[in-house]
Design a protein around this motif. Structure first.
Motif, PDB file in Angstrom:
ATOM      1  N   ARG A  34       0.841  -1.200   0.000  1.00  0.00           N
ATOM      2  CA  ARG A  34       0.000   0.000   0.000  1.00  0.00           C
ATOM      3  C   ARG A  34       0.874   1.248   0.000  1.00  0.00           C
ATOM      4  NH1 ARG A  34      -2.208   1.021   5.499  1.00  0.00           N
ATOM      5  NH2 ARG A  34       0.030   1.164   5.739  1.00  0.00           N
ATOM      6  N   ASP A  35       1.885   1.256   0.858  1.00  0.00           N
ATOM      7  CA  ASP A  35       2.758   2.422   0.972  1.00  0.00           C
ATOM      8  C   ASP A  35       3.466   2.704  -0.349  1.00  0.00           C
ATOM      9  OD1 ASP A  35       1.931   2.449   3.608  1.00  0.00           O
ATOM     10  OD2 ASP A  35       3.781   1.524   4.367  1.00  0.00           O
ATOM     11  N   LYS A  36       3.893   1.658  -1.058  1.00  0.00           N
ATOM     12  CA  LYS A  36       4.573   1.853  -2.350  1.00  0.00           C
ATOM     13  C   LYS A  36       3.622   2.441  -3.387  1.00  0.00           C
ATOM     14  CE  LYS A  36       8.161  -1.604  -1.841  1.00  0.00           C
ATOM     15  NZ  LYS A  36       8.795  -2.807  -2.367  1.00  0.00           N
ATOM     16  N   VAL A  37       2.373   2.004  -3.379  1.00  0.00           N
ATOM     17  CA  VAL A  37       1.393   2.558  -4.320  1.00  0.00           C
ATOM     18  C   VAL A  37       1.187   4.042  -4.033  1.00  0.00           C
ATOM     19  CG1 VAL A  37      -1.036   2.494  -5.029  1.00  0.00           C
ATOM     20  CG2 VAL A  37       0.244   0.358  -4.765  1.00  0.00           C
ATOM     21  N   ILE A  38       1.062   4.399  -2.773  1.00  0.00           N
ATOM     22  CA  ILE A  38       0.854   5.808  -2.409  1.00  0.00           C
ATOM     23  C   ILE A  38       2.085   6.635  -2.779  1.00  0.00           C
ATOM     24  CG2 ILE A  38       0.543   7.391  -0.459  1.00  0.00           C
ATOM     25  CD1 ILE A  38      -1.194   5.164   0.836  1.00  0.00           C
ATOM     26  N   GLU A  39       3.274   6.113  -2.494  1.00  0.00           N
ATOM     27  CA  GLU A  39       4.519   6.843  -2.789  1.00  0.00           C
ATOM     28  C   GLU A  39       4.725   7.065  -4.281  1.00  0.00           C
ATOM     29  OE1 GLU A  39       7.586   4.543  -0.923  1.00  0.00           O
ATOM     30  OE2 GLU A  39       6.836   4.961   1.081  1.00  0.00           O
ATOM     31  N   ALA A  40       4.150   6.187  -5.116  1.00  0.00           N
ATOM     32  CA  ALA A  40       4.318   6.307  -6.563  1.00  0.00           C
ATOM     33  C   ALA A  40       3.583   7.520  -7.130  1.00  0.00           C
ATOM     34  CB  ALA A  40       3.841   5.038  -7.251  1.00  0.00           C
ATOM     35  N   GLN A  41       2.724   8.137  -6.346  1.00  0.00           N
ATOM     36  CA  GLN A  41       1.966   9.334  -6.735  1.00  0.00           C
ATOM     37  C   GLN A  41       1.264   9.156  -8.079  1.00  0.00           C
ATOM     38  OE1 GLN A  41       4.694  12.646  -6.372  1.00  0.00           O
ATOM     39  NE2 GLN A  41       4.614  12.556  -4.147  1.00  0.00           N
ATOM     40  N   PRO A  46      -5.749   7.701  -3.785  1.00  0.00           N
ATOM     41  CA  PRO A  46      -6.002   8.492  -2.572  1.00  0.00           C
ATOM     42  C   PRO A  46      -4.777   8.586  -1.663  1.00  0.00           C
ATOM     43  CG  PRO A  46      -7.068   6.339  -2.405  1.00  0.00           C
ATOM     44  CD  PRO A  46      -6.485   6.434  -3.790  1.00  0.00           C
ATOM     45  N   SER A  47      -4.843   9.530  -0.766  1.00  0.00           N
ATOM     46  CA  SER A  47      -3.790   9.673   0.237  1.00  0.00           C
ATOM     47  C   SER A  47      -3.924   8.549   1.258  1.00  0.00           C
ATOM     48  CB  SER A  47      -3.925  11.029   0.934  1.00  0.00           C
ATOM     49  OG  SER A  47      -5.150  11.067   1.660  1.00  0.00           O
ATOM     50  N   LEU A  48      -2.972   8.438   2.131  1.00  0.00           N
ATOM     51  CA  LEU A  48      -2.976   7.380   3.140  1.00  0.00           C
ATOM     52  C   LEU A  48      -4.263   7.397   3.969  1.00  0.00           C
ATOM     53  CD1 LEU A  48      -1.547   5.065   4.598  1.00  0.00           C
ATOM     54  CD2 LEU A  48      -0.425   6.761   6.045  1.00  0.00           C
ATOM     55  N   GLU A  49      -4.749   8.572   4.313  1.00  0.00           N
ATOM     56  CA  GLU A  49      -5.937   8.677   5.150  1.00  0.00           C
ATOM     57  C   GLU A  49      -7.181   8.098   4.476  1.00  0.00           C
ATOM     58  OE1 GLU A  49      -4.095  11.655   4.386  1.00  0.00           O
ATOM     59  OE2 GLU A  49      -2.819  11.202   6.097  1.00  0.00           O
ATOM     60  N   ASP A  50      -7.249   8.182   3.155  1.00  0.00           N
ATOM     61  CA  ASP A  50      -8.429   7.726   2.411  1.00  0.00           C
ATOM     62  C   ASP A  50      -8.219   6.388   1.699  1.00  0.00           C
ATOM     63  OD1 ASP A  50      -9.842  10.063   3.098  1.00  0.00           O
ATOM     64  OD2 ASP A  50      -8.871  11.160   1.455  1.00  0.00           O
ATOM     65  N   PHE A  51      -7.061   5.836   1.824  1.00  0.00           N
ATOM     66  CA  PHE A  51      -6.707   4.611   1.097  1.00  0.00           C
ATOM     67  C   PHE A  51      -7.262   3.392   1.835  1.00  0.00           C
ATOM     68  CE2 PHE A  51      -4.178   1.294  -0.725  1.00  0.00           C
ATOM     69  CZ  PHE A  51      -3.701   1.771  -1.931  1.00  0.00           C
ATOM     70  N   GLN A  66      -4.387  -5.064  13.267  1.00  0.00           N
ATOM     71  CA  GLN A  66      -3.237  -4.487  13.969  1.00  0.00           C
ATOM     72  C   GLN A  66      -2.181  -3.965  12.986  1.00  0.00           C
ATOM     73  OE1 GLN A  66      -1.935  -7.595  16.613  1.00  0.00           O
ATOM     74  NE2 GLN A  66      -3.577  -7.212  18.075  1.00  0.00           N
ATOM     75  N   ALA A  67      -2.106  -4.597  11.790  1.00  0.00           N
ATOM     76  CA  ALA A  67      -1.111  -4.183  10.796  1.00  0.00           C
ATOM     77  C   ALA A  67      -1.629  -3.064   9.891  1.00  0.00           C
ATOM     78  CB  ALA A  67      -0.691  -5.386   9.954  1.00  0.00           C
ATOM     79  N   GLY A  68      -2.886  -2.633  10.094  1.00  0.00           N
ATOM     80  CA  GLY A  68      -3.388  -1.491   9.336  1.00  0.00           C
ATOM     81  C   GLY A  68      -4.522  -1.772   8.381  1.00  0.00           C
ATOM     82  N   SER A  69      -5.118  -2.940   8.432  1.00  0.00           N
ATOM     83  CA  SER A  69      -6.246  -3.237   7.556  1.00  0.00           C
ATOM     84  C   SER A  69      -7.421  -2.321   7.854  1.00  0.00           C
ATOM     85  CB  SER A  69      -6.683  -4.691   7.735  1.00  0.00           C
ATOM     86  OG  SER A  69      -7.788  -4.972   6.904  1.00  0.00           O
ATOM     87  N   THR A  70      -8.065  -1.827   6.793  1.00  0.00           N
ATOM     88  CA  THR A  70      -9.262  -1.004   6.964  1.00  0.00           C
ATOM     89  C   THR A  70     -10.521  -1.782   6.598  1.00  0.00           C
ATOM     90  OG1 THR A  70      -9.053  -0.117   4.724  1.00  0.00           O
ATOM     91  CG2 THR A  70      -8.001   1.126   6.515  1.00  0.00           C
ATOM     92  N   SER A  71     -10.344  -2.984   6.074  1.00  0.00           N
ATOM     93  CA  SER A  71     -11.472  -3.821   5.692  1.00  0.00           C
ATOM     94  C   SER A  71     -11.040  -5.281   5.802  1.00  0.00           C
ATOM     95  CB  SER A  71     -11.874  -3.499   4.244  1.00  0.00           C
ATOM     96  OG  SER A  71     -12.924  -4.330   3.817  1.00  0.00           O
ATOM     97  N   VAL A  72     -11.888  -6.111   6.393  1.00  0.00           N
ATOM     98  CA  VAL A  72     -11.584  -7.540   6.518  1.00  0.00           C
ATOM     99  C   VAL A  72     -12.718  -8.342   5.889  1.00  0.00           C
ATOM    100  CG1 VAL A  72     -10.119  -7.343   8.561  1.00  0.00           C
ATOM    101  CG2 VAL A  72     -12.579  -7.647   8.836  1.00  0.00           C
TER     102      VAL A  72
END
Length: 142
Positions: A34-41, A46-51, A66-72
């Motif tokens: 996820r972080d790599k996709v966001i960094e690729a601009q 979306p930004s990290l907050e909306d991703f 715990q690792a940051g999932s927003t949907s399970v």
């Protein structure tokens, strides 16, 4: 894709970890994707907050959160395990299983043929006696 499909709204990633790996490290690697996709601009990402980061299923969702999932995905917990009966097996899988069965049958046939052969013995035990041996056996003993 982002430039050729300008109306496409990218909202995140749906991920699946390595089979059987429910370790925090596995989910941390998925979060790093996820972080790599966001960094690729990439445009329209979306930004990290909306991703959205979908990771984790019925058996491991706590670690994923715990690792940051927003949907399970917890369908098995709600509806029970899926039935992956023989009717749902793909044609390729059926062909592969048929090939494996044929190889197993061939191996069994070869093993049966090998076990049906008479055991080979040393040549001296099965060969007829030589002329010298026959004459020695017939010679009178003093």
């Amino acid at each position: 894709v982002a430039t050729s499909c300008s109306r496409l709204r990218f909202i995140g990633l749906m991920t699946i970890g390595r089979i059987g790996d429910v370790s925090p490290a596995c989910f941390e690697r998925l979060a790093a994707c996820r972080d790599k996709v966001i960094e690729a601009q990439i445009p329209n990402v979306p930004s990290l907050e909306d991703f959205e980061l979908s990771m984790g299923m019925s058996g491991d969702f706590e670690v994923a959160i715990q690792a940051g999932s927003t949907s399970v995905r917890v369908g098995s917990t709600i509806f029970g395990a899926r039935d992956y009966g023989a009717a749902k097996v793909s044609e390729t899988s059926q062909q592969t299983m048929a090939t494996v069965r044929a190889a197993e049958e061939q191996a069994q046939a070869t093993a049966r043929a090998e076990s049906a052969k008479p055991a080979q013995t040393e040549a001296s035990e099965t060969a007829p006696p030589t002329q010298e041996v026959a004459e020695a056996n017939e010679a009178p003993k003093n």
